[in-house]
Scaffold this motif. Sequence first.
Motif, PDB file in Angstrom:
ATOM      1  N   GLU A 195      -1.798  -8.358  -4.602  1.00  0.00           N
ATOM      2  CA  GLU A 195      -1.121  -9.633  -4.359  1.00  0.00           C
ATOM      3  C   GLU A 195      -1.175 -10.535  -5.587  1.00  0.00           C
ATOM      4  OE1 GLU A 195       0.707 -10.887  -2.005  1.00  0.00           O
ATOM      5  OE2 GLU A 195       0.559  -9.274  -0.532  1.00  0.00           O
ATOM      6  N   ASN A 196      -2.322 -10.578  -6.245  1.00  0.00           N
ATOM      7  CA  ASN A 196      -2.473 -11.486  -7.375  1.00  0.00           C
ATOM      8  C   ASN A 196      -1.743 -11.001  -8.613  1.00  0.00           C
ATOM      9  OD1 ASN A 196      -3.953 -13.071  -5.671  1.00  0.00           O
ATOM     10  ND2 ASN A 196      -5.944 -12.451  -6.481  1.00  0.00           N
ATOM     11  N   LEU A 197      -1.616  -9.682  -8.762  1.00  0.00           N
ATOM     12  CA  LEU A 197      -0.764  -9.158  -9.835  1.00  0.00           C
ATOM     13  C   LEU A 197       0.654  -9.682  -9.681  1.00  0.00           C
ATOM     14  CD1 LEU A 197      -1.883  -5.423 -10.010  1.00  0.00           C
ATOM     15  CD2 LEU A 197      -2.021  -7.076 -11.886  1.00  0.00           C
ATOM     16  N   TYR A 198       1.139  -9.639  -8.444  1.00  0.00           N
ATOM     17  CA  TYR A 198       2.502 -10.119  -8.206  1.00  0.00           C
ATOM     18  C   TYR A 198       2.590 -11.632  -8.394  1.00  0.00           C
ATOM     19  CZ  TYR A 198       7.014 -11.046  -6.225  1.00  0.00           C
ATOM     20  OH  TYR A 198       8.299 -11.475  -6.074  1.00  0.00           O
ATOM     21  N   THR A 199       1.656 -12.377  -7.842  1.00  0.00           N
ATOM     22  CA  THR A 199       1.689 -13.841  -7.933  1.00  0.00           C
ATOM     23  C   THR A 199       1.680 -14.303  -9.388  1.00  0.00           C
ATOM     24  OG1 THR A 199       0.569 -14.096  -5.815  1.00  0.00           O
ATOM     25  CG2 THR A 199       0.461 -15.965  -7.327  1.00  0.00           C
ATOM     26  N   VAL A 200       0.773 -13.754 -10.173  1.00  0.00           N
ATOM     27  CA  VAL A 200       0.639 -14.169 -11.569  1.00  0.00           C
ATOM     28  C   VAL A 200       1.787 -13.609 -12.410  1.00  0.00           C
ATOM     29  CG1 VAL A 200      -0.840 -14.051 -13.608  1.00  0.00           C
ATOM     30  CG2 VAL A 200      -1.863 -14.369 -11.346  1.00  0.00           C
ATOM     31  N   GLY A 201       2.073 -12.320 -12.241  1.00  0.00           N
ATOM     32  CA  GLY A 201       3.130 -11.710 -13.041  1.00  0.00           C
ATOM     33  C   GLY A 201       4.501 -12.278 -12.754  1.00  0.00           C
ATOM     34  N   SER A 202       4.761 -12.616 -11.499  1.00  0.00           N
ATOM     35  CA  SER A 202       6.074 -13.163 -11.139  1.00  0.00           C
ATOM     36  C   SER A 202       6.347 -14.496 -11.801  1.00  0.00           C
ATOM     37  CB  SER A 202       6.181 -13.310  -9.619  1.00  0.00           C
ATOM     38  OG  SER A 202       6.506 -12.085  -9.032  1.00  0.00           O
ATOM     39  N   LYS A 203       5.307 -15.269 -12.012  1.00  0.00           N
ATOM     40  CA  LYS A 203       5.484 -16.547 -12.699  1.00  0.00           C
ATOM     41  C   LYS A 203       6.084 -16.332 -14.080  1.00  0.00           C
ATOM     42  CE  LYS A 203       4.553 -21.045 -13.294  1.00  0.00           C
ATOM     43  NZ  LYS A 203       5.118 -22.138 -12.469  1.00  0.00           N
ATOM     44  N   VAL A 204       5.626 -15.304 -14.759  1.00  0.00           N
ATOM     45  CA  VAL A 204       6.134 -14.978 -16.089  1.00  0.00           C
ATOM     46  C   VAL A 204       7.538 -14.400 -16.009  1.00  0.00           C
ATOM     47  CG1 VAL A 204       5.781 -13.466 -18.086  1.00  0.00           C
ATOM     48  CG2 VAL A 204       3.840 -14.696 -17.077  1.00  0.00           C
ATOM     49  N   VAL A 205       7.752 -13.486 -15.070  1.00  0.00           N
ATOM     50  CA  VAL A 205       9.085 -12.883 -14.914  1.00  0.00           C
ATOM     51  C   VAL A 205      10.118 -13.945 -14.577  1.00  0.00           C
ATOM     52  CG1 VAL A 205      10.466 -11.259 -13.559  1.00  0.00           C
ATOM     53  CG2 VAL A 205       8.145 -10.640 -14.266  1.00  0.00           C
ATOM     54  N   ASP A 206       9.795 -14.850 -13.679  1.00  0.00           N
ATOM     55  CA  ASP A 206      10.730 -15.914 -13.311  1.00  0.00           C
ATOM     56  C   ASP A 206      11.084 -16.793 -14.505  1.00  0.00           C
ATOM     57  OD1 ASP A 206      10.923 -15.150 -10.665  1.00  0.00           O
ATOM     58  OD2 ASP A 206       9.339 -16.516  -9.974  1.00  0.00           O
TER      59      ASP A 206
END
Length: 360
Positions: free
Chosen positions: A334-345
């Motif tokens: 979950e945290n990989l997605y939460t943190v990584g998505s911030k960068v992708v967005d």
Amino acid sequence: MRLLTRATLFAAALFGLGAPALAAPADCQPGGACAHPLPVKVVIVTMFEIGKDSGDMPGEFQIWKERRHLDTRIPFPQSYHDLYYNPETQTLGMVTGMGSIRSATATLALGLDQRFDLSRAYWLVAGIAGVDPAKASIGSAAWAHYLVDGDLAHEIDAREIPKDWTSGYFALHSKGPNDTSPPVGQGEVFEINAGLRDWAFALTKDIALPDEAGLKAARARFTGYPAGQRPPFVLKGDNLAAMTFWHGKLLTGWAEDWVTYWTHGQGEFVTSAMEETGTYQSITYLDTIGRVDKRRFMVLRAGSNYTMPPPGVDAATYLLRENEGYAGMHAALENLYTVGSKVVDELTAHWDRYGKTVPE
């Protein structure tokens, strides 16, 4: 929630359990020339999936596929797992397979595939990892600067180590483990773009990551390790990649020393995994022919388990217990997605800026 067993993880990752049927082929054929390649802004690099790519217990890929709407399937027969693409955000998701051999060959295969324009793509490796309790807690997510290989080395059996040696494992072309001057490297260490890493960290460092009862119980046992007892957080920390799944206080000490040794004291071991040096080696090769831009490569690893047992527990007992299910697996994914998505967005929303200039 049912815990993921290591046996399940390895069987799924190594033998491709639950692979779905092939969808319609892309406009251009694998291995052939392509006049109009798909533009790619971000490549999400994951290493394994457990069963199906969606709808069941998630591995590293499933959450990204479902939440980033990576719905366009693209056959990728020259590698481990088919690719998935979102044409609106121009995001591509891949599963390399576990281990540096598979990650290197999958990355090289993608980079040479003429169906994709990867010349300005950002690469985000997003995977689970062991975490050093002296530096972080399970569930925490670390952005890496140095990628250190733990396989290229000399080794003698521990029962034959000379009394004045600190270890039976030492660098190729060195004079032994007490030789403190690293020889010329042959792929033992890579330094990725520190400016991009620092930018990604600054963008995500204040994200409040959720805590869980299971995490609290697991980390409470690590008395004497303040960082290992903290609730999940985002940090900067370097990665050691080795094909052997090692564990224990002594080997964690080796990992800390190994990263310090190869980075000349500039790096700090935080996460253990298997793939990074293989993945980035291929990126460097592809960069030399203009297929990719190695300055656009990032590594984010989140702790699913500790690299050593808590005080008072022997390494073998704790490792075998962890085989029954990583205490931090769910939180790490979950945290990989939460943190990584911030960068992708951020990258995809402001492509007019980041497509031209790498942020630092």
